[in-house]
Design a protein around this motif. Structure first.
Motif, short mmCIF file in Angstrom:
data_model
loop_
_atom_site.label_atom_id
_atom_site.label_comp_id
_atom_site.label_asym_id
_atom_site.label_seq_id
_atom_site.Cartn_x
_atom_site.Cartn_y
_atom_site.Cartn_z
N PHE A 112 0.84 -1.19 0.00
CA PHE A 112 0.00 0.00 0.00
C PHE A 112 0.89 1.26 0.00
CE2 PHE A 112 -3.69 -2.50 0.97
CZ PHE A 112 -3.22 -3.51 1.79
N LEU A 113 0.35 2.32 -0.53
CA LEU A 113 1.02 3.61 -0.46
C LEU A 113 -0.02 4.66 -0.06
CD1 LEU A 113 3.77 5.05 -0.90
CD2 LEU A 113 2.90 5.70 -3.17
N GLN A 114 0.10 5.13 1.17
CA GLN A 114 -0.77 6.21 1.64
C GLN A 114 -0.10 7.52 1.29
OE1 GLN A 114 -3.89 6.12 3.14
NE2 GLN A 114 -3.82 8.34 2.88
N MET A 115 -0.78 8.32 0.49
CA MET A 115 -0.22 9.58 0.03
C MET A 115 -1.03 10.73 0.60
SD MET A 115 0.62 8.60 -3.94
CE MET A 115 -1.11 8.46 -4.39
N ASN A 116 -0.40 11.53 1.44
CA ASN A 116 -1.05 12.68 2.06
C ASN A 116 -0.38 13.97 1.59
OD1 ASN A 116 -2.67 10.90 3.59
ND2 ASN A 116 -1.16 10.84 5.24
N SER A 117 -1.06 15.06 1.81
CA SER A 117 -0.52 16.39 1.44
C SER A 117 0.00 16.38 0.00
CB SER A 117 0.60 16.79 2.41
OG SER A 117 0.14 16.82 3.74
N LEU A 118 -0.80 15.86 -0.88
CA LEU A 118 -0.37 15.72 -2.27
C LEU A 118 -0.13 17.08 -2.92
CD1 LEU A 118 -2.63 12.73 -3.22
CD2 LEU A 118 -0.16 12.82 -3.58
N LYS A 119 0.85 17.09 -3.81
CA LYS A 119 1.24 18.29 -4.53
C LYS A 119 1.08 18.06 -6.03
CE LYS A 119 4.87 19.20 -1.10
NZ LYS A 119 6.33 19.41 -0.90
N PRO A 120 0.91 19.10 -6.80
CA PRO A 120 0.81 18.91 -8.26
C PRO A 120 2.01 18.16 -8.84
CG PRO A 120 0.09 21.11 -7.68
CD PRO A 120 0.63 20.50 -6.42
N GLU A 121 3.18 18.34 -8.26
CA GLU A 121 4.36 17.63 -8.76
C GLU A 121 4.35 16.15 -8.46
OE1 GLU A 121 4.32 20.42 -6.89
OE2 GLU A 121 5.96 20.43 -5.42
N ASP A 122 3.38 15.68 -7.69
CA ASP A 122 3.22 14.24 -7.48
C ASP A 122 2.44 13.59 -8.62
OD1 ASP A 122 2.66 14.98 -4.00
OD2 ASP A 122 4.50 14.16 -4.91
N THR A 123 1.92 14.38 -9.52
CA THR A 123 1.18 13.85 -10.66
C THR A 123 2.09 12.95 -11.50
OG1 THR A 123 -0.32 15.74 -10.77
CG2 THR A 123 -0.02 14.45 -12.79
#
Length: 121
Positions: free
Chosen positions: A78-89
């Motif tokens: 699993f990968l929990q991704m929080n506080s996502l940023k546009p550069e995580d696209t």
């Protein structure tokens, strides 16, 4: 052996997503499982990996925001991704490192099909 990833989608900046990847088939053992990501024109890069013993490694760009976890009994990562940023696209790919499908040999790497994560600003 197949790796099936899910959980991608569209989210606003600051939001969260959780990716899952399940390995199925005749699996004897998996050394490490991880997530990589790729954007057009760039090489695939490591996001996070977790060993069978639970040791984790993260890319500097996601430390403190992403958390990788694993269910060894279900061969799932699993990968929990929080506080996502546009550069995580990116398209996120799961990886199973040194997956052994038989008792002969050291195993090999398998990749999932990729799941698209889009973070809007």
């Amino acid at each position: 052996v197949q790796l099936q990833a899910s959980g991608g989608g569209l989210v606003q900046a600051g939001g969260s997503l959780r990716l899952s990847c399940a390995a199925s088939g005749n699996i004897i053992s998996i050394n490490a499982m991880g997530w990589y990501r790729q954007t057009p024109g760039k090489e695939r890069e490591l996001v996070a990996i977790i060993t069978s013993g639970g040791s984790t490694t993260y890319a500097d760009s996601v430390k403190g925001r992403f958390t990788i976890s694993r269910d060894n009994a279900k061969n799932t990562v699993f990968l929990q991704m929080n506080s996502l940023k546009p550069e995580d696209t990116a398209v996120y790919y799961c990886n199973a490192n040194r997956l052994r499908a038989s008792y002969f040999g050291a195993g090999r790497d398998y990749w999932g099909q990729g799941t698209l994560v889009t973070v809007s600003s």
